[in-house]
Design a protein around this motif. Structure first.
Motif: not given
Length: 265
Positions: A159, A163, A182, A186
């Protein structure tokens, strides 16, 4: 090919360091660190060799007697902030002319080789560093790197790495270790197509995996190729003793790897 192909990796490293020029002597020290990693040399060896190379002296604008002492070069390595080393990694990836598809994967580097005595004295029991890399599948360049001595789960490091690089990629491939809904949501919200394999708990997980773009997902192996190339070219182990120097050394190694890839493009 582009103008880059006519320069050696050392020219690229010197250019990269000179562009940043965060202080008068700093960029010269950084260039020597690039050369040290490129030549797989010790601090003493790289100072001795570089001071005898006419081309290096000319590029760094240093007289033979003006090169830093090995101890000075050693200390300068940790004085450069990690954010600057990460900046070098990003710039070296841009030189490789990356595409729009990325692959994410993790590997481990041995940290026992530095000093067994130091490990016992410092009560350091973690023997490997977990390293997660975002790799461009077109050029096999490393876009970003995350290092940890605590072995966080792939969904956590994935993540963070994914991101903070959504502007560089349009799709991201990862194995089932990065199975996190999730994270998929995202990535989609940032305009990135997630190609993350589902773990198999139910029949619909098979259906999800079957709908993955097999051609793009199949390029995930480029991340493993980059790790294999780094370990064969440099070393499967990190040699600094302190963890923060180990992190810097891995980012430096990835940057030099990118610079060595660039003339081949």
């Amino acid at each position: 090919m582009t103008e880059v192909s006519r320069f050696s990796s050392f020219d690229l490293a010197a250019h990269l360091a000179a562009v940043w020029r965060f202080n008068t002597a700093g960029w010269k020290h950084v260039t020597l660190h690039f050369l040290r990693a490129h030549m797989d040399a010790t601090y003493r060896e790289i100072v001795d060799w570089a001071s005898e190379m006419d081309r290096v002296r000319g590029l760094l604008q240093l007289a033979r007697t003006a090169f830093p002492a090995p101890s000075t070069l050693y200390r300068s390595f940790e004085r450069v902030p990690m954010s600057v080393w990460r900046g070098f990694l990003r710039e070296s990836a841009n030189i490789c002319d990356p595409g729009s598809h990325g692959a994410i994967d993790a590997t481990f580097f041995d940290r026992e080789t530095a000093s067994r005595h130091y490990q016992h004295r410092s009560d350091r029991h973690i023997r490997t560093l977990k390293t997660t890399a975002l790799v461009d599948t077109d050029s096999c360049a490393i876009l970003d790197l995350h290092c940890s001595a605590h072995w966080p789960h792939d969904t956590q490091t994935g993540r963070r790495v994914a991101l903070r690089n959504t502007e560089k990629i349009e799709s991201l491939a990862g194995d089932k270790g990065y199975d996190d809904q999730s994270l998929r949501d995202a990535l989609r919200s940032e305009g990135v197509r997630p190609l993350l394999r589902h773990r198999l708990f139910a029949a619909y997980d098979h259906a999800h995996n079957a709908r993955l773009d097999s051609e793009l997902y199949g390029q995930r192996w480029m991340a493993e190729t980059a790790f294999s190339a780094i370990k064969r070219r440099f070393s499967p182990a990190v040699h600094p003793r302190a963890w923060y120097r180990e992190f810097r050394e891995l980012v430096l190694t990835a940057t030099v790897y990118n610079l060595e890839q660039a003339p081949k493009q």
